[in-house]
Design an enzyme around this catalytic site. Structure first.
Site, PDB file in Angstrom:
ATOM      1  N   ASP A   1     107.562 -24.386  80.710  1.00 37.94           N
ATOM      2  CA  ASP A   1     106.370 -24.573  81.518  1.00 37.94           C
ATOM      3  C   ASP A   1     105.517 -23.328  81.322  1.00 37.94           C
ATOM      4  O   ASP A   1     106.006 -22.303  80.849  1.00 37.94           O
ATOM      5  CB  ASP A   1     106.817 -24.720  82.972  1.00 37.94           C
ATOM      6  CG  ASP A   1     105.652 -24.801  83.904  1.00 37.94           C
ATOM      7  OD1 ASP A   1     104.692 -25.479  83.530  1.00 37.94           O
ATOM      8  OD2 ASP A   1     105.712 -24.199  84.974  1.00 37.94           O
ATOM      9  N   LYS A   2     104.265 -23.407  81.650  1.00 35.64           N
ATOM     10  CA  LYS A   2     103.447 -22.214  81.484  1.00 35.64           C
ATOM     11  C   LYS A   2     103.298 -21.455  82.796  1.00 35.64           C
ATOM     12  O   LYS A   2     103.805 -20.362  82.958  1.00 35.64           O
ATOM     13  CB  LYS A   2     102.071 -22.579  80.942  1.00 35.64           C
ATOM     14  CG  LYS A   2     101.219 -21.367  80.640  1.00 35.64           C
ATOM     15  CD  LYS A   2      99.786 -21.739  80.401  1.00 35.64           C
ATOM     16  CE  LYS A   2      99.043 -22.015  81.692  1.00 35.64           C
ATOM     17  NZ  LYS A   2      98.716 -20.823  82.446  1.00 35.64           N
TER      18      LYS A   2
ATOM     19  N   GLU B   1      87.551 -17.741  88.585  1.00 33.52           N
ATOM     20  CA  GLU B   1      86.320 -17.512  89.324  1.00 33.52           C
ATOM     21  C   GLU B   1      86.626 -16.697  90.573  1.00 33.52           C
ATOM     22  O   GLU B   1      85.914 -15.763  90.912  1.00 33.52           O
ATOM     23  CB  GLU B   1      85.708 -18.863  89.696  1.00 33.52           C
ATOM     24  CG  GLU B   1      84.231 -18.752  89.873  1.00 33.52           C
ATOM     25  CD  GLU B   1      83.556 -20.111  89.840  1.00 33.52           C
ATOM     26  OE1 GLU B   1      84.128 -21.054  90.425  1.00 33.52           O
ATOM     27  OE2 GLU B   1      82.493 -20.214  89.242  1.00 33.52           O
TER      28      GLU B   1
ATOM     29  N   ARG C   1      97.973 -30.447  79.759  1.00 39.88           N
ATOM     30  CA  ARG C   1      97.605 -31.527  80.680  1.00 39.88           C
ATOM     31  C   ARG C   1      98.626 -32.654  80.661  1.00 39.88           C
ATOM     32  O   ARG C   1      98.268 -33.822  80.606  1.00 39.88           O
ATOM     33  CB  ARG C   1      96.217 -32.057  80.355  1.00 39.88           C
ATOM     34  CG  ARG C   1      95.121 -31.027  80.520  1.00 39.88           C
ATOM     35  CD  ARG C   1      93.791 -31.656  80.799  1.00 39.88           C
ATOM     36  NE  ARG C   1      93.695 -32.052  82.196  1.00 39.88           N
ATOM     37  CZ  ARG C   1      93.357 -31.218  83.184  1.00 39.88           C
ATOM     38  NH1 ARG C   1      93.135 -29.960  82.934  1.00 39.88           N
ATOM     39  NH2 ARG C   1      93.281 -31.650  84.410  1.00 39.88           N
TER      40      ARG C   1
ATOM     41  N   ASP D   1     109.321 -23.646  86.788  1.00 44.03           N
ATOM     42  CA  ASP D   1     109.441 -23.081  88.129  1.00 44.03           C
ATOM     43  C   ASP D   1     109.003 -24.024  89.222  1.00 44.03           C
ATOM     44  O   ASP D   1     109.315 -23.800  90.370  1.00 44.03           O
ATOM     45  CB  ASP D   1     108.616 -21.799  88.224  1.00 44.03           C
ATOM     46  CG  ASP D   1     107.141 -22.110  88.164  1.00 44.03           C
ATOM     47  OD1 ASP D   1     106.766 -22.982  87.359  1.00 44.03           O
ATOM     48  OD2 ASP D   1     106.373 -21.513  88.929  1.00 44.03           O
TER      49      ASP D   1
END
Lengths: 352, 1212
Positions: free
Chosen positions: B412-413, B516, B810, B836
């Site tokens: 997973d990232k 942002e 995605r 995680d």
């Protein structure tokens, strides 16, 4: 998994820093290197060579004589007679002769041998009652079921000693005669002390005699079907060799590991001349009371006369095996040395 | 243990239960359409929809014993031993007493029984806890606290802030303006930014009106339960009017409500039907490949055993006819047992005798070794993360050795590779770079934990979490440098972040993307605090001074524009357009006067990109009133145009966004976890392939790929598959494949084989194809959906496996699992999934090994994982050290164990030829009983627990040492066969050498020495010595424990032999210990020792010779490394080398973001009614504790003199 420790503080769950838990135990990591392997092989080769030579010399100094008397001479008559079960009770005696070229020096042992007799069958080996033979009175009258069908006779009388082993006891007897130049001399054999100390004194015991004779102790029991005598009649002359502690019985009851075996019958009484130095060379006869039938199972019977060394009887296997091993190791070590020289010297094969 | 985290598992179990229910509770029609009516339980019940209750426990008090025993006996091994015990009860057959098998079996059964019981008790507890959570349900016009388990489809429930959503609900109304609801979907898809959901206006107007809600009787028709998280289709029929429903109106179970006081929802899917549940993959009982192989071996061995027994039974028949029949004088046959029956009995006798080949102690020892190795993982200090006090944990104790065989890693990232923290790291303002530290000589200084941080205490509104190191930037800003001020003013104005000031001065930003948020927070800390906004104004505290800007327009992000602008009017009346965006886009629109600055900035941008930072370029432009007026006119016209509105707007935006003045650039770091690039490099060296599967955007994923070194500038090509049709995906995949390997066959080569028990299992293996050069593949979720279809999956796998790096972005949780399963199916390689979050659960369950990152958001992943570690970097130690050792140990153990027992059994086999195939055992009964249980148990455990070929440092130094595990080289058919040949040889020596030496032997005093007992003692002593020394040969690592075990066992053997053969014990139990005196009489003979010495030499020297020979001719990587170890001693610990500075022309910015910002929302009229500060209770007060813990308190409360409230105070 691991138990939560109840240490307070921010590092409460930090594992202990022990060599064991961190897998850092001091250790020796042996590795097969030329420095250890090659010398080891050469040394082993020489050790085997020395052992082989020594054993060979030792074995060469012993004497052994084997005499298959199954159908030898007039024993052939008895052999035929024993084929027939109906004549089992009849006595048959025969004599065989042999000569010794070289005197047997030292203690000479007399064995009887059987071939193709399976004392090592599972059911045969189970067919005994150690409890009975150690003198348990309860067992005397109630032999274990393992003894079947030799636990009770047709009338339900318990058989003592019960079981197939005892029933099939070897019952030939031998008389050795030396045909000396001055006439035949009986060679007297010591027929006691043939057993292990533990067997004679612990494993086999007669029932406790509280002023009762052995015969009274064994009352209410009967002999095994193939026996001629009752168990307490095996050696009436010597109470320490009678009943369960009879040497011949004990020797027989120690089952052989393989179908061909020999069992000690006696050893030479060296008290009198001309036998003080062993058996002199010359001619001998053995008078055999031929009782044991071997014909049904295609067995053979033999007597063995031998002198012994520190590692037992005349067995050439070990010395030869050591010599062969030694040479094999030597060949291997030479091959390994060459290979090492060509490929591995100085770690050149280990470079990536 | 907290029970919230069980939910995932429970849900899955719930489905299992309902599945069973469907099986037994009568058939249930496949649902085609869901039809329900609000507030009408009676109506809804008729459809028998799944309830919200959960049952995960397997047993109750009554069913535990029978069910558990049944389960245990369905294991082949246990059933086999039970069978053995049964046949041992027959005296005609039994060659061994029954307790030799029964005692160990009872032990094994009770241990696993207790374990199962404890697990089930825990499940019971957690079932109760989760089912008893309460939620407000509207029943008969009244809100009632109800337990979760009583919630039904069609109920209206009220959710409160920070609560988990109890079921999949249709949003009806909410406390927020516009009926908005913020939800966090981390548990669901792993994305951390908040999502906005909005109720339809027809339902939204009900608000908190309980009566209206109670009267609400709309009907809902929608799709049946499915696993698509991003799709929902349905209709709401209210008063005869039909309203369409889409995904924006649905809250899914597993989401948590954030920043929303309350909302009402209509339950659509409950319990097992919820999307969360439908998305969690099946959980299967995992077993290692060694386990599978062992099962097959056991079967083969069983076959061998049967063959051996058959041979012996036939031998028995022959012997009985030839010799036994004539021996009947001495040994009458058992009445009624003919030759046939007696051979049959002897067959089973030998089954018992030779069952030594697969003793139960094998299974016990394997479990113990795994347990021990799991403890070593738990105990490893080098995998302990002190920051959050988390040690590594082996949650499953039966998969250790598989860690040493991993070939594919699926990662997973977010949260795994990255910390999921965006930090404003560097910036370039007017050609000057900030953010780095230099020492006096001008050398760059590495920024570490201990580096001094900037002190922002002068700014009371600063965010204490914000960390910056470069003093010069702050000095520049505080000196009043106009460019720097403009830079931060831009950051404070040009965004769509929503501020929240729940209590006085406590600022909280709602950002659509974390980047942002990071930028606005940076501006906040440097003195330009974005305080609040209305649709027409933005309030900023500029260096402590309150400035209210008029917001004229927001030119929002989109995918094409890759920039956003705001037009504001300052209080002085100055009109400015502030723009930020991707460098390429902005550069095209700069005023020519900026050329020089552009050059310098480009250099800085290249540096940032080389560091893997996400960059944005900032620019501004002064506008004059008249132009703006005219522009607004055109803008207005365009925005009300009916056709081509989007294009026209874009054109109008283009018009104004030109001739910009460059201000500088920002660099935001998506912070990697510590040591990620190094770990990935190490794992790649160990020949493991790493695939990143992330729910994140392609841009983000790609960027992380670069920053953790999986994607590199120098790669031959990075293929991106992002087609929207199956055909397009196919073409793109084929293009990539042909490019990589032009002469590869068009058709994939699939090798079909059979494996597994009875060769029932069909396997299909896709061959690896060789490719020159490094390639990478990036595929997005849409394309992946097509690529995972049956027709394309092989194409995908082929192409993907040619690439060094594969990144899927995605992807939904289910797709993650599908990818894992695809690789599992066609590669026959061991896979590991690491993640995680809850979105990784399905993947973790699907992979052979699941690793959870502990101590992070949520615990879902950890709870369904097999191993948990606190940091991604520990993975290298887990695999390269622990995994490799475990594999090595397990294989060594198995090899040795099979060797030992085969040798034993073969020796028994040989004896049969000498004892008339009667089932007599050549060794003492007690030796057989104790051989595996006592004499060799500990030494072999010592081997399986402590052995290591090279130390951990060397293991990490040479990742190549890992590859034998991937190839399964230490224990496969070949190894097993050679192991068998070896034991065959040993058994020949061990039986025939003593036989030859003893058969005619007598003692030195002439007494018996060739009797059965003497031979047995000697034979078993030979055997025992040989296997003990063989163990020493196997062992690479002789600790004192190993030595103690070995020497201790030898001592115990002799001690036990003498004790069992002593007088006293015979007198007490004469039938059980008939070997009286045998050891004494046998072992006192020199010939016995000579024989033993000879057998040992003959058995062991060939082994040494062969090993030495192979080492010279064909040294393995292990040999080489060990040789190095001997020569060089321990290596220095790997230095924490600083990564060399890279420059990159490749850049990424979040401006590539797929989705639009909140621009429209921000300016919409409906947003206008601002909440008052007082009317709203403080958040995070009425929350359930676990959630509050999980949500870090991001912003401190700052006390300052009360500001006058901004904006209208009225509240809806």
């Amino acid at each position: 998994m691991g138990k939560e420790k109840l240490k307070p503080g921010p590092l409460a769950r930090r594992p202990d820093n022990s060599a064991f838990k961190q897998q850092r135990l001091p250790a020796w990591s042996p590795m097969l290197t030329a420095n250890t392997v090659l010398p080891f092989f050469y040394i082993m080769s020489s050790v085997c060579l020395l052992l082989g030579v020594w054993l060979l010399l030792t074995v060469q100094s012993t004497h052994e004589l084997k005499l298959d008397y199954t159908e030898m001479g007039d024993c052939a008559r008895c052999f035929e007679m024993r084929k027939n079960v109906s004549s089992a009770a009849q006595d048959c005696t025969c004599t065989v002769g042999f000569s010794i070229e070289k005197a047997f020096k030292g203690d000479v042992f007399f064995y009887y041998g059987l071939r193709n007799f399976h004392q090592n069958l599972r059911r045969y080996m189970d067919s005994r009652d150690d409890g009975q033979m150690v003198g348990r009175k309860r067992r005397l009258k109630n032999p274990t079921s393992y003894c079947k069908p030799f636990d009770r006779d047709v009338n339900g009388v318990p058989i003592v000693p019960c079981g197939a082993i005892a029933n099939s006891i070897f019952n030939d007897s031998f008389t050795l005669t030396y045909l000396s130049p001055s006439g035949p001399v009986d060679v007297s054999l010591i027929r006691k002390g043939l057993t292990w100390y533990t067997d004679k004194n612990i494993k086999y015991r007669n029932p406790k005699t509280d002023n009762l004779s052995l015969a009274e102790e064994f009352e209410g029991t009967t002999r095994p079907p193939y026996w001629q005598k009752l168990v307490y009649q095996l050696d009436p002359a010597d109470p320490t060799n009678n009943g369960f502690v009879n040497d011949d019985l004990i020797v027989w009851m120690r089952e052989a590991a393989f179908p061909n075996f020999k069992k000690l019958y006696g050893f030479l009484q060296r008290a009198e001349k001309p036998f003080t130095n062993g058996l002199p060379k010359g001619n001998y006869t053995i008078q055999i009371s031929y009782n044991f039938p071997v014909q049904p199972f295609q067995g053979r019977k033999e007597v063995v006369l031998t002198t012994l060394t520190w590692f037992g009887g005349q067995n050439h296997f070990l010395p030869i095996a050591y010599l062969v091993t030694s040479s094999l190791i030597l060949v291997t070590s030479v091959v390994l040395t060459v290979v090492w020289w060509k490929f591995g010297k100085g770690g050149k094969n280990m470079e990536e | 243990m907290r029970c919230d985290e069980y939910e995932e598992i429970e849900l899955k179990m719930g489905s299992f239960v309902s599945y069973i229910g469907k099986l037994f509770g009568g058939e249930k029609r496949k649902e085609l359409e869901r039809h329900l009516r609000a507030n009408d339980r009676h109506f809804n019940l008729s459809y028998r929809y799944a309830k919200n209750a959960i049952k995960t426990s397997k047993y109750n008090i009554l069913t535990f014993l029978p069910l558990n025993l049944f389960e245990q006996f369905t294991r082949l091994a246990n059933a086999y031993f039970l069978f053995l015990i049964i046949i041992q009860l027959f005296p005609e057959i039994s060659a061994l007493p029954w307790y030799t098998t029964a005692v160990p079996l009872a032990l094994v059964l009770s241990v696993s029984g207790v374990k199962d019981a404890i697990d089930d008790i825990n499940r019971h507890k957690c079932d109760k806890q989760v089912n008893n959570r309460t939620v407000d349900v509207l029943i008969n016009g009244q809100l009632k606290k109800e337990k979760w388990l009583n919630v039904q489809v069609g109920d209206i429930i009220k959710l409160e802030n920070n609560q988990f959503v109890a079921a999949d609900v249709l949003l009806l109304s909410s406390s927020e303006p516009l009926n908005l609801v913020y939800v966090e979907t981390t548990e669901l898809d792993g994305e951390t930014n908040l999502k906005v959901k909005q109720a339809t206006t027809v339902t939204g107007k009900m608000g908190f009106n309980i009566e209206a809600l109670a009267r609400f009787n709309a009907e809902v028709r929608c799709e049946p339960p499915n696993n698509r998280l991003d799709k929902f289709k349905g209709t709401l029929i209210l008063d005869g009017e039909v309203h369409s429903l889409d995904n924006d109106k649905v809250l899914l179970r597993g989401c948590a409500l954030r920043n929303t006081d309350w909302c009402f929802g209509l339950v659509i899917f409950a319990g097992p039907d919820t999307k969360l549940m439908q998305n969690s993959g099946r959980s299967t009982f995992k077993r290692t490949s060694v386990d599978h192989f062992m099962n097959i071996l056991v079967l083969c061995i069983f076959g061998l055993l049967m063959a051996m027994c058959l041979i012996l039974a036939i031998g028995h028949a022959i012997w009985e006819t030839k010799a036994g029949s004539v021996f009947q004088v001495f040994l009458p046959p058992i009445p009624g047992v003919g030759i046939g029956l007696s051979s049959f009995l002897s067959f089973w006798s030998y089954v018992i005798v030779l069952n030594m080949v697969v003793p139960i102690s094998l299974y016990v020892s394997v479990e113990m070794i795994r347990l021990g190795n799991s403890f070593f993982i738990d105990w490893d200090r080098k995998m302990y993360y002190s920051k959050n006090d988390t040690p590594a944990q082996a949650r499953t104790t039966s998969l250790n050795e598989e860690l040493g065989q991993i070939k594919y890693i699926f990662s997973d990232k977010t949260g795994t590779l990255t910390q999921n923290i965006m930090t404003f790291n560097k910036c370039s303002i007017n050609g000057k770079a900030y953010g780095e530290l230099y020492d006096f000589t001008g050398q760059r200084v590495e920024i570490t934990e201990t580096t001094e941080r900037l002190d922002f205490s002068w700014n009371q509104l600063a965010d204490p979490k914000f960390i910056f190191h470069d003093h010069s930037l702050m000095e520049t800003v505080r000196e009043g440098n106009p460019e720097a001020q403009a830079f931060f003013r831009l950051l404070a104005l040009c965004h769509t972040v929503m501020p929240e000031e729940k209590t006085e001065g406590e600022l909280n930003y709602q950002a659509q993307s974390p980047d942002e948020g990071a930028l606005v927070t940076a501006a906040r800390n440097f003195g330009f605090v974005f305080r609040s906004r209305t649709p027409e104004s933005i309030t900023v505290m500029e260096m402590g001074r309150k400035v209210v800007y008029d917001l004229v327009a927001i030119l929002d992000f989109n995918n094409v524009r890759k920039r956003m602008s705001v037009i504001v009017r300052s209080p002085e009346g100055k009109l400015t357009l502030y723009c930020k965006g991707a460098d390429t886009i902005i550069y095209e629109r700069l005023h020519p006067s900026c050329d020089k600055l552009m050059e310098v900035t480009t250099r800085h941008l290249n540096e940032y990109a080389g560091d893997g930072l996400r960059t944005l370029v900032l620019a501004y432009k002064e506008l004059d009133e008249s132009y703006l007026k005219e522009w607004r006119q055109r803008h207005h016209e365009a925005s009300i145009a009916l056709d081509g509105r989007e294009e026209r707007l874009d054109q109008i935006y283009e018009d104004i966004e030109k001739d910009l003045i460059l201000l500088g650039a920002t660099a935001v770091e998506d912070k990697l976890q510590d040591g990620v690039p190094q770990t990935i490099e190490q794992l790649a060296k160990a020949d493991m392939k790493i695939w990143v599967l992330t729910g994140d955007k392609q841009e983000t994923a790609e960027n992380i790929g670069y920053s953790c070194n999986m994607l590199r500038e120098e790669m031959s090509e990075v293929f991106i598959v992002a087609a929207n049709t199956a055909q397009g995906v196919k073409e793109e995949l084929q293009y990539a494949r042909r490019k990589m390997s032009p002469d590869s066959a068009e058709e994939p080569s699939v090798v079909r084989a059979r494996a597994g028990m009875f060769w029932l299992q069909k396997t299909e293996t896709l061959q690896d194809e060789n490719v020159d050069g490094d390639y990478a593949l990036i595929i997005n979720g849409h394309s992946l959906a097509f690529a995972l279809e049956k027709e394309l999956q092989l194409e995908l796998l082929r192409t993907a496996c040619m690439c060094q790096t594969v990144i899927c972005c995605r992807v939904t949780p289910l797709q993650k699992a599908q990818v894992v399963q695809l690789v599992k199916k066609y590669k026959q390689a061991i896979t590991l999934a690491i993640g995680d979050g809850a979105n990784d659960v399905s993947m973790i369950k699907a992979a052979h090994i699941g690793v959870g990152i502990s101590g992070q958001e949520g615990m879902q992943a950890v709870l369904s994982s097999d191993f948990s570690i606190a940091q991604f970097r520990y993975l290298q130690r887990l695999l390269l050290v622990h995994g490799r050792w475990s594999y090595l140990r397990m294989c060594k153990f198995l090899r040795y164990f099979f060797y030992k027992n085969f040798t034993f059994a073969f020796a028994l086999f040989w004896y049969a030829f000498f004892c008339g195939f009667s089932g007599q055992i050549v060794y003492d009964d007690w030796f057989i009983t104790l051989f595996n249980l006592v004499y060799t148990a500990l030494p072999v455990l010592g081997l399986g627990l402590f052995d290591q070929d090279v130390s951990d440092r060397w293991s990490l130094q040479y990742p190549q040492l890992f590859s034998p595990g991937q190839l399964n080289a230490y224990f496969d058919k070949k190894v097993f066969l050679s192991c068998m040949m070896h034991s065959w040889y040993s058994s020949v020596i061990l039986f025939f050498v003593p036989w030859a030496a003893m058969q005619d032997a007598v003692r030195e005093d002439g007494r018996d020495a060739a009797d059965f007992q003497t031979f047995a003692i000697m034979g078993q002593t030979c055997l025992f010595l040989v296997v003990s020394i063989q163990l020493c040969l196997e062992s690479y690592y002789w600790t004192f424990i190993n030595q103690f075990f070995i020497w201790g066992s030898i001592a115990v053997y002799f001690a036990v032999s003498f004790i069992m053969n002593c007088n006293g014990i015979f007198i007490m139990f004469n039938s059980m210990f008939p070997f009286i005196g045998a050891a004494r009489n046998s072992l006192s003979q020199p010939s016995a020792w000579l024989t033993m010495f000879l057998t040992c030499l003959l058995c062991l020297l060939p082994v040494v010779a062969v090993r030495f020979f192979l080492m010279q001719i064909r040294p393995t990587i292990n040999d080489k490394v060990r040789h190095k170890v001997r020569k060089e001693g321990p290596p220095a610990p790997a230095p924490l080398h600083q990564r060399p500075r890279r420059f990159s022309t490749r850049r990424s910015s979040y401006a590539f973001s797929h989705s639009r910002g909140y621009g429209e929302l921000v300016t919409s009229r409906g947003f206008l009614p601002k909440r008052s500060l007082k009317s709203r209770p403080a958040l995070f007060l009425n929350t359930d504790p676990p959630l509050a813990e999980k949500q870090p308190q991001l912003y401190r409360t700052i006390s300052e003199e009360p500001e006058e409230p901004q904006g209208p105070q009225a509240r809806m």
